[in-house]
Design a protein around this motif. Sequence first.
Motif, PDB file in Angstrom:
ATOM      1  N   LEU A 199      -9.150  11.600   3.844  1.00  0.00           N
ATOM      2  CA  LEU A 199      -9.205   9.990   3.598  1.00  0.00           C
ATOM      3  C   LEU A 199      -8.510   9.133   4.602  1.00  0.00           C
ATOM      4  N   ILE A 200      -9.078   8.044   5.031  1.00  0.00           N
ATOM      5  CA  ILE A 200      -8.343   7.106   5.999  1.00  0.00           C
ATOM      6  C   ILE A 200      -8.324   5.796   5.396  1.00  0.00           C
ATOM      7  N   ILE A 201      -6.905   5.422   5.164  1.00  0.00           N
ATOM      8  CA  ILE A 201      -6.774   3.812   4.654  1.00  0.00           C
ATOM      9  C   ILE A 201      -6.294   3.083   5.555  1.00  0.00           C
ATOM     10  N   THR A 202      -7.093   1.988   6.020  1.00  0.00           N
ATOM     11  CA  THR A 202      -6.634   0.983   7.054  1.00  0.00           C
ATOM     12  C   THR A 202      -6.008  -0.239   6.379  1.00  0.00           C
ATOM     13  N   VAL A 203      -5.022  -0.755   7.122  1.00  0.00           N
ATOM     14  CA  VAL A 203      -4.355  -1.758   6.583  1.00  0.00           C
ATOM     15  C   VAL A 203      -4.256  -2.729   7.996  1.00  0.00           C
ATOM     16  N   GLY A 204      -4.932  -4.012   7.847  1.00  0.00           N
ATOM     17  CA  GLY A 204      -4.509  -4.878   8.958  1.00  0.00           C
ATOM     18  C   GLY A 204      -5.711  -5.271   9.789  1.00  0.00           C
ATOM     19  N   VAL A 209       0.987  -1.159   0.011  1.00  0.00           N
ATOM     20  CA  VAL A 209       0.027  -0.086   0.065  1.00  0.00           C
ATOM     21  C   VAL A 209       0.924   1.289   0.017  1.00  0.00           C
ATOM     22  N   GLU A 210       2.084   1.384   0.961  1.00  0.00           N
ATOM     23  CA  GLU A 210       2.705   2.512   0.986  1.00  0.00           C
ATOM     24  C   GLU A 210       3.621   2.581  -0.588  1.00  0.00           C
ATOM     25  N   GLY A 211       3.748   1.531  -1.017  1.00  0.00           N
ATOM     26  CA  GLY A 211       4.499   1.929  -2.362  1.00  0.00           C
ATOM     27  C   GLY A 211       3.829   2.215  -3.312  1.00  0.00           C
ATOM     28  N   ILE A 212       2.565   1.829  -3.533  1.00  0.00           N
ATOM     29  CA  ILE A 212       1.347   2.226  -4.392  1.00  0.00           C
ATOM     30  C   ILE A 212       1.370   3.972  -4.298  1.00  0.00           C
ATOM     31  N   LEU A 213       0.949   4.241  -3.003  1.00  0.00           N
ATOM     32  CA  LEU A 213       0.980   5.783  -2.686  1.00  0.00           C
ATOM     33  C   LEU A 213       2.292   6.504  -3.260  1.00  0.00           C
ATOM     34  N   THR A 228       4.568   5.701  -5.284  1.00  0.00           N
ATOM     35  CA  THR A 228       4.763   5.632  -6.785  1.00  0.00           C
ATOM     36  C   THR A 228       3.757   6.705  -7.428  1.00  0.00           C
ATOM     37  N   ALA A 229       2.597   6.812  -6.933  1.00  0.00           N
ATOM     38  CA  ALA A 229       1.475   7.834  -7.273  1.00  0.00           C
ATOM     39  C   ALA A 229       1.845   9.186  -7.111  1.00  0.00           C
ATOM     40  N   GLY A 230       2.938   9.272  -6.180  1.00  0.00           N
ATOM     41  CA  GLY A 230       3.272  10.657  -5.676  1.00  0.00           C
ATOM     42  C   GLY A 230       2.414  11.199  -4.758  1.00  0.00           C
ATOM     43  N   ILE A 231       1.687  10.376  -3.835  1.00  0.00           N
ATOM     44  CA  ILE A 231       0.597  10.765  -3.074  1.00  0.00           C
ATOM     45  C   ILE A 231       1.038  11.014  -1.478  1.00  0.00           C
ATOM     46  N   LYS A 232       0.955  12.199  -0.889  1.00  0.00           N
ATOM     47  CA  LYS A 232       1.631  12.246   0.489  1.00  0.00           C
ATOM     48  C   LYS A 232       0.340  11.957   1.181  1.00  0.00           C
ATOM     49  N   TYR A 233       1.088  11.093   2.526  1.00  0.00           N
ATOM     50  CA  TYR A 233       0.288  10.664   3.727  1.00  0.00           C
ATOM     51  C   TYR A 233       0.942  10.610   4.811  1.00  0.00           C
ATOM     52  N   ASN A 234       0.239  10.501   6.033  1.00  0.00           N
ATOM     53  CA  ASN A 234       0.621  10.413   7.235  1.00  0.00           C
ATOM     54  C   ASN A 234       0.408   8.880   7.701  1.00  0.00           C
ATOM     55  N   LYS A 235       1.193   8.225   8.493  1.00  0.00           N
ATOM     56  CA  LYS A 235       1.119   6.786   8.931  1.00  0.00           C
ATOM     57  C   LYS A 235       0.941   6.973  10.418  1.00  0.00           C
ATOM     58  N   HIS A 236       0.067   5.979  10.925  1.00  0.00           N
ATOM     59  CA  HIS A 236       0.089   6.012  12.201  1.00  0.00           C
ATOM     60  C   HIS A 236      -0.721   4.519  12.711  1.00  0.00           C
ATOM     61  N   ALA A 237       0.097   3.783  14.001  1.00  0.00           N
ATOM     62  CA  ALA A 237      -0.501   2.675  14.221  1.00  0.00           C
ATOM     63  C   ALA A 237      -1.910   2.890  14.605  1.00  0.00           C
ATOM     64  N   ARG A 238      -2.705   1.670  14.598  1.00  0.00           N
ATOM     65  CA  ARG A 238      -4.172   1.853  15.160  1.00  0.00           C
ATOM     66  C   ARG A 238      -3.992   2.171  16.514  1.00  0.00           C
ATOM     67  N   GLY A 239      -4.978   2.844  17.123  1.00  0.00           N
ATOM     68  CA  GLY A 239      -5.204   2.866  18.751  1.00  0.00           C
ATOM     69  C   GLY A 239      -5.576   4.423  19.168  1.00  0.00           C
ATOM     70  N   LYS A 240      -5.389   4.391  20.395  1.00  0.00           N
ATOM     71  CA  LYS A 240      -5.880   5.600  20.914  1.00  0.00           C
ATOM     72  C   LYS A 240      -4.868   6.909  20.511  1.00  0.00           C
ATOM     73  N   GLY A 241      -5.300   8.131  20.594  1.00  0.00           N
ATOM     74  CA  GLY A 241      -4.534   9.098  20.350  1.00  0.00           C
ATOM     75  C   GLY A 241      -4.320   9.568  18.898  1.00  0.00           C
TER      76      GLY A 241
END
Length: 77
Positions: free
Chosen positions: A72-77, A45-49, A51-64
């Motif tokens: 847009l929120i993309i979930t993996v796992g 998923v990160e590679g696709i984003l 490659t497409a030049g799409i900026k994103y923030n990444k965070h582990a699921r949980g509180k905070g």
Amino acid sequence: MKNPKILLIYKRSSLSVAGKLSERLRKTQRFENNHQAHYASLRLVEGILKTAGIKYNKHARGKGVDYKPYDLIITVG
């Protein structure tokens, strides 16, 4: 929408949180296989984003996590 704010949320694999489990359970092949498949999916998923030049923030699921500023929120796992 121009330059949407994207959040990539991922779940930690069972193996990565296995410190709470017994040593014997942590060493099972099932945990290792699931761990590898999980992080392969996240890398894909990160590679696709990227490659497409799409900026994103990444965070582990949980509180905070404040979801309000994201378009847009993309979930993996």
